[in-house]
Design a protein around this motif. Structure first.
Motif, PDB file in Angstrom:
ATOM      1  N   PHE A 146       0.999  -1.021  -0.150  1.00 47.18           N
ATOM      2  CA  PHE A 146       0.224   0.055   0.112  1.00 47.18           C
ATOM      3  C   PHE A 146       1.068   1.375   0.119  1.00 47.18           C
ATOM      4  O   PHE A 146       0.446   2.321  -0.634  1.00 47.18           O
ATOM      5  N   TYR A 147       2.058   1.268   0.755  1.00 47.41           N
ATOM      6  CA  TYR A 147       2.764   2.370   0.684  1.00 47.41           C
ATOM      7  C   TYR A 147       3.245   2.931  -0.764  1.00 47.41           C
ATOM      8  O   TYR A 147       3.125   3.874  -1.141  1.00 47.41           O
ATOM      9  N   LYS A 148       3.584   1.643  -1.343  1.00 47.67           N
ATOM     10  CA  LYS A 148       4.088   1.947  -2.802  1.00 47.67           C
ATOM     11  C   LYS A 148       2.941   2.525  -3.415  1.00 47.67           C
ATOM     12  O   LYS A 148       3.314   3.347  -4.490  1.00 47.67           O
ATOM     13  N   PHE A 149       1.681   2.296  -3.544  1.00 47.07           N
ATOM     14  CA  PHE A 149       0.670   2.854  -4.310  1.00 47.07           C
ATOM     15  C   PHE A 149      -0.208   3.986  -3.397  1.00 47.07           C
ATOM     16  O   PHE A 149      -1.300   4.193  -4.237  1.00 47.07           O
ATOM     17  N   ASN A 150       0.436   4.199  -2.286  1.00 48.07           N
ATOM     18  CA  ASN A 150       0.114   5.479  -1.876  1.00 48.07           C
ATOM     19  C   ASN A 150      -1.382   5.255  -1.265  1.00 48.07           C
ATOM     20  O   ASN A 150      -2.169   5.944  -1.333  1.00 48.07           O
ATOM     21  N   LEU A 151      -1.588   4.254  -0.786  1.00 51.87           N
ATOM     22  CA  LEU A 151      -2.989   3.594  -0.435  1.00 51.87           C
ATOM     23  C   LEU A 151      -2.991   3.796   1.271  1.00 51.87           C
ATOM     24  O   LEU A 151      -4.076   3.623   1.743  1.00 51.87           O
ATOM     25  N   GLY A 229      -6.884  -4.070  11.048  1.00 56.63           N
ATOM     26  CA  GLY A 229      -6.279  -3.443   9.824  1.00 56.63           C
ATOM     27  C   GLY A 229      -6.796  -2.325   9.674  1.00 56.63           C
ATOM     28  O   GLY A 229      -5.958  -1.473   8.863  1.00 56.63           O
ATOM     29  N   THR A 230      -7.920  -1.571   9.916  1.00 58.01           N
ATOM     30  CA  THR A 230      -8.258  -0.085   9.559  1.00 58.01           C
ATOM     31  C   THR A 230      -7.325   0.787  10.355  1.00 58.01           C
ATOM     32  O   THR A 230      -6.715   1.621   9.740  1.00 58.01           O
ATOM     33  N   LEU A 231      -6.785   0.396  11.621  1.00 59.68           N
ATOM     34  CA  LEU A 231      -5.726   1.399  12.378  1.00 59.68           C
ATOM     35  C   LEU A 231      -4.695   1.214  11.556  1.00 59.68           C
ATOM     36  O   LEU A 231      -3.867   2.121  11.315  1.00 59.68           O
ATOM     37  N   LEU A 232      -4.176  -0.041  11.074  1.00 57.93           N
ATOM     38  CA  LEU A 232      -2.894  -0.173  10.434  1.00 57.93           C
ATOM     39  C   LEU A 232      -2.757   0.690   9.111  1.00 57.93           C
ATOM     40  O   LEU A 232      -1.924   1.434   9.127  1.00 57.93           O
ATOM     41  N   VAL A 233      -3.754   0.513   8.533  1.00 59.47           N
ATOM     42  CA  VAL A 233      -3.893   1.133   7.105  1.00 59.47           C
ATOM     43  C   VAL A 233      -4.388   2.329   6.948  1.00 59.47           C
ATOM     44  O   VAL A 233      -3.933   3.372   6.520  1.00 59.47           O
ATOM     45  N   GLY A 234      -5.333   2.626   7.963  1.00 58.01           N
ATOM     46  CA  GLY A 234      -6.115   4.000   7.715  1.00 58.01           C
ATOM     47  C   GLY A 234      -5.625   5.041   8.610  1.00 58.01           C
ATOM     48  O   GLY A 234      -6.144   6.155   8.449  1.00 58.01           O
ATOM     49  N   PHE A 235      -4.969   4.588   9.543  1.00 55.74           N
ATOM     50  CA  PHE A 235      -4.462   5.871  10.670  1.00 55.74           C
ATOM     51  C   PHE A 235      -3.685   6.743  10.148  1.00 55.74           C
ATOM     52  O   PHE A 235      -2.937   6.617   9.486  1.00 55.74           O
ATOM     53  N   PRO A 236      -3.927   8.011  10.448  1.00 53.89           N
ATOM     54  CA  PRO A 236      -5.087   8.559  11.534  1.00 53.89           C
ATOM     55  C   PRO A 236      -6.112   9.144  10.459  1.00 53.89           C
ATOM     56  O   PRO A 236      -7.113   9.662  11.348  1.00 53.89           O
ATOM     57  N   GLN A 237      -6.130   9.141   9.323  1.00 51.67           N
ATOM     58  CA  GLN A 237      -7.141   9.781   8.547  1.00 51.67           C
ATOM     59  C   GLN A 237      -8.505   8.915   8.581  1.00 51.67           C
ATOM     60  O   GLN A 237      -9.587   9.869   8.742  1.00 51.67           O
ATOM     61  N   VAL A 238      -8.460   7.717   8.393  1.00 58.91           N
ATOM     62  CA  VAL A 238      -9.589   7.041   8.439  1.00 58.91           C
ATOM     63  C   VAL A 238     -10.281   6.558  10.077  1.00 58.91           C
ATOM     64  O   VAL A 238      -9.681   5.859  10.332  1.00 58.91           O
TER      65      VAL A 238
END
Ligand SMILES: Nc1ncnc2c1ncn2[C@@H]1O[C@H](COP(=O)(O)OP(=O)(O)OP(=O)(O)O)[C@@H](O)[C@H]1O
Ligand SMILES: [Mg+2]
Lengths: 287, 323
Positions: A146-151, A229-238
Motif C-alpha cells: 500500500f505504501y508503494k501505491f499511496n494507499l 487492519g483499519t488502524l494499521l492502514v487507515g490511521f490517522p485519517q480514516v
C-alpha cells in the motif's frame, strides 16, 4: 394445613432435583441443556455487565456493582466530535465493502460451485490458508504494498483490507447455496430459452439469495467491527466506530468503553432485525 | 405418423470415462410417442439429453424439421424437456413458472395470460396460478412442468422418466393424462423409461436399448410378439426359455396349453398353482427347467398340484445361440 404446604414444597423441589431432571429429559437433552446454559452465560454475561457499566458514573474494579449510577459517560461519548463522523464512516465503508465483495465473490462462488477447471482445489485451499495466517502479518505485508501505491491512510486502502477479510464467507456460503440448486432447475431454464446469463440472474441468483444475504450481513457487520487492519492502514485519517472504540478504551475509564460498546451493538441489531427472515439454519446450510 | 420429425444420424455421445452411446440411428415421426426403454445405465438419458442440447455430441448429427441442430445450445433448439424431478423454480409461482419461457420470447402479457389459461385448462389445473411449487403434489408439479414445455410449442417434447418419482396410482393417471395431452396437441414425444409396462401402455413405438446400442425398434405389439433376440424377449413381458443346445426356444406364459394326459409335446409336472383372479399362474417342472404358464380361470377345473401333465406351445420363437 402446614403439613400439606410442606408436602407441596417437597413436591416442587422434587423436580428441581438434577437427577430427576436428567432422567426426565434423557442424557442427550441434559447435555444440550448444560451446554446451552454455558453458551448463554458466555454470550450474555459480558453483555449484561457492559449494560450495567454503561450506566455507572463511577466504578472501581473488584466491585460487582458500580459506586454511582448515572448518564455521565453517555453525555461524554455522545458529546465527542468524532462520534457522528465515525458512525458515518463505518456505515459508508461497510456498505461499499459489501457491494465490492458481492461483485467479486458471487461470480467466483458460482464458478467454484458449477464449473470444473484447473487449480480449483488449490484455489479453494488458498481461501482457507489466508484465514489461517495471523491477520497482523498479512496486514503488514499488505501495508508494504500500500505504501508503494499511496494507499496508506486512504478509504480505498481500508476497503481493500475489509474486502480481503470478507472473501472467506462471501465465497463459501454462496458457493454452498449455489451447489444446493438442482442442476435440472438451471437446465430447465436453458431449455425454455434462457441464455446462461439470463439463467444465472433469473434462476440461480434468486434461489441462492438466502445464503448470499447471510454472508452479506456477515460482511457488513465484520466491516463495522474491523479495527486491526483499519488502524494499521487507515490511521490517522480514516476513523471508524471500531477504531474510535480503541481510542476510548485506551484513554478513558472502562465505563466509557461500555457505553461505546452498546452503541456498537445497535447497527448489528438493526441489521439482524431487518434481515431476520434470512438468518436461518437453512440459509447457512446447517442441518 | 408418416413424416419424419427428428432424424438422428450415427449419433455418438461418449463421456470422458468411455461410457455413453455409439452409432445411434433413429427416426422420430410426426405426432408419435416414441419410448426409449432399457435397464439403468443403458444410455436412454444420454440420447434424450443429446436431442435437448445438454450433451455434446461426439459424432453424428441430429436433424429436426430438416435443420441440423447438433451444434445449437438448448435455448436455441425447438425441443423442450421435462426431467424426473426438480423441474420447477421454487421461487416462482405456477404462473411465473409457466410464463418465464414466453416472456423471454417477448410475447405480450395479454397473450401470455390467454396461453397459460388454455394450458391450465388442458392440464385440468385451473386455479393453481398463484401457488408455489412446494404447495403442489409431485404429480401436479410434473403436470405443470409438462404444461410449461407444451406452452412453447416444441417440435418435440422430451420426457426423462417424468413419472418415476410418483407413486403407482398417480403414475397410472399421469400416463393417461400424457396420452390425452399428446393426442390433443398432436405433438411428437420422446419418452424415457425403464419400466416395460409403462412403455407398452404409452407408446406408439418402443426403442429397446442394450448397453449403449439399440436392440430393437417397433410397435409394442411387434416387440412383444416378435422380439429379435433373447435380451429383448426377456426384458419385455414374461418369457419361458428352453435350451436346445445350439439354440433357445422361447414362448410366453399365455402361449402354453396344458393337457391332462401325455398327448402334449412336452412332458411336465405341476409344481405350484397361484390364483390371480381371472387367471392362474401355473409353475410346471419341465425336462430342463421351470416353465411358467397363465391359464384362464375356466380351464382350471381339471388340474391340481403334483399332477403329471404335458403341454403344447401355440407360438414358438427360435434364437440361435451367439458364440
Ligand atoms: N455426465 C456423465 N459423465 C460420465 N458418465 C456418464 C455421465 N452421464 C451418464 N454417464 C454414464 O453413461 C451411461 C449411460 O447413462 P444414462 O444416464 O444415459 O443411462 P440411463 O439409461 O438414462 O439410465 P437410468 O435409467 O439410470 O437413468 C452410464 O454408464 C452412466 O454411468
Ligand atoms: Mg436416465
Amino acid at each position: 394445613m402446614k403439613n400439606s404446604l410442606n408436602e407441596r414444597r417437597i413436591y416442587l423441589f422434587k423436580y428441581l432435583n438434577l437427577k430427576r431432571f436428567y432422567y426426565a429429559v434423557g442424557k442427550k437433552g441434559f447435555i444440550e441443556f448444560i451446554i446451552s446454559i454455558i453458551f448463554l452465560l458466555f454470550f450474555y454475561a459480558p453483555l449484561i455487565n457492559a449494560g450495567m457499566l454503561a450506566f455507572a458514573n463511577q466504578y472501581f474494579y473488584p466491585d460487582i456493582l458500580p459506586g454511582e449510577w448515572g448518564f455521565k459517560w453517555w453525555e461524554f461519548i455522545l458529546g465527542r466530535d468524532n462520534l457522528i463522523q465515525s458512525i458515518f464512516n463505518s456505515f459508508l465503508i461497510a456498505s461499499l465493502v459489501t457491494i465490492v465483495s458481492l461483485l467479486i465473490c458471487i461470480p467466483a462462488a458460482y464458478a467454484l460451485a458449477r464449473f470444473d477447471f484447473k487449480f480449483k482445489e488449490s484455489i479453494m485451499f488458498s481461501y482457507l490458508l489466508t484465514n489461517a495466517f495471523p491477520k497482523m502479518g498479512l496486514y503488514v505485508s499488505i501495508a508494504i504494498i500500500f505504501y508503494k501505491f499511496n494507499l496508506m491512510g486512504s478509504y480505498l486502502g481500508v476497503i481493500i483490507i475489509h474486502v480481503i477479510n470478507s472473501i472467506m464467507y462471501m465465497v463459501w456460503l454462496p458457493m454452498g447455496a449455489f451447489r444446493s440448486i438442482h442442476k435440472q432447475q438451471e437446465e430447465a431454464a436453458r431449455d425454455v430459452g434462457a441464455t446462461p446469463l439470463q439463467t444465472f440472474f433469473n434462476i440461480s441468483l434468486p434461489m441462492a439469495i438466502p445464503g448470499i444475504a447471510v454472508s452479506s450481513i456477515f460482511t457488513f457487520l465484520g466491516s463495522m467491527d474491523e479495527s486491526q487492519g483499519t488502524l494499521l492502514v487507515g490511521f490517522p485519517q480514516v476513523k471508524t466506530m471500531a477504531t474510535e472504540m480503541y481510542a476510548i478504551i485506551m484513554d478513558f475509564p472502562i465505563t466509557a468503553g461500555a457505553v461505546f460498546s452498546l452503541l456498537l451493538i445497535i447497527p448489528s441489531l438493526i441489521i439482524i432485525f431487518i434481515f431476520r427472515k434470512y438468518i436461518t439454519a437453512d440459509a447457512i446450510q446447517i442441518k | 405418423m408418416s413424416e419424419v420429425k427428428v432424424k438422428i444420424k450415427d449419433l455418438s455421445v461418449i463421456y470422458d470415462n468411455g461410457d455413453g452411446v455409439r452409432n445411434i440411428d433413429l427416426d422420430i415421426y410426426e405426432s408419435e410417442i416414441l419410448t426409449l426403454l432399457g435397464p439403468s445405465g443403458c444410455g436412454k438419458s444420454t440420447i434424450l439429453r443429446a436431442i435437448g442440447g445438454f450433451n455434446k455430441l461426439t459424432g453424428g448429427e441430429i436433424i429436426i424439421d430438416g435443420e441440423d441442430i447438433s451444434q445449437l445450445p438448448p435455448e436455441k433448439r425447438p425441443t423442450s424437456m421435462v426431467f424426473q424431478s426438480y423441474n420447477l423454480w421454487p421461487h416462482m409461482t405456477v404462473y411465473e413458472n409457466l410464463a418465464f419461457g414466453l416472456k423471454l420470447r417477448k410475447i405480450s402479457s395479454k397473450e401470455i395470460e390467454s396461453e397459460i389459461n388454455k394450458v391450465l385448462k388442458l392440464l385440468k389445473m385451473e386455479g393453481f396460478e398463484d401457488k408455489y411449487p412446494a404447495q403442489l403434489s409431485g404429480g401436479q408439479q410434473q403436470r405443470i412442468a409438462i404444461g410449461r414445455s407444451v406452452l412453447l410449442k416444441p417440435a418435440v417434447l422430451l420426457l426423462d422418466e417424468p413419472f418415476s418419482a410418483l407413486d403407482a396410482k398417480i403414475r397410472h393417471q399421469m400416463r393417461e393424462e400424457l396420452k390425452r395431452i399428446q393426442s390433443e396437441l398432436n405433438i411428437s414425444v420422446v419418452f424415457v423409461t425403464h419400466d416395460q409396462e409403462e412403455a407398452i401402455s404409452i407408446s406408439h413405438r418402443i426403442v429397446v436399448m442394450d448397453k449403449g446400442k439399440i436392440a430393437q425398434v417397433g410397435t409394442p405389439t411387434e416387440i412383444y410378439e416378435e422380439p429379435v433376440n433373447p435380451y429383448v424377449a426377456s426384458f419385455i413381458g414374461e418369457m419361458n426359455f428352453i435350451d436346445e443346445g445350439d439354440k433357445f426356444l422361447a414362448f410366453r406364459p399365455e402361449e402354453v396349453e396344458i393337457v391332462t394326459n401325455d398327448s402334449g409335446e412336452y412332458p411336465a409336472t405341476i409344481e405350484h398353482i397361484m390364483l390371480y383372479g381371472h387367471y392362474s399362474q401355473v409353475l410346471l417342472r419341465g425336462r430342463h427347467n421351470m416353465i411358467r404358464a397363465f391359464v384362464p380361470k375356466t380351464n382350471m377345473v381339471d388340474i391340481e398340484e403334483h399332477m403329471k401333465v404335458s403341454f403344447n406351445v401355440t407360438k414358438i420363437r427360435e434364437y440361435e445361440k451367439e458364440i
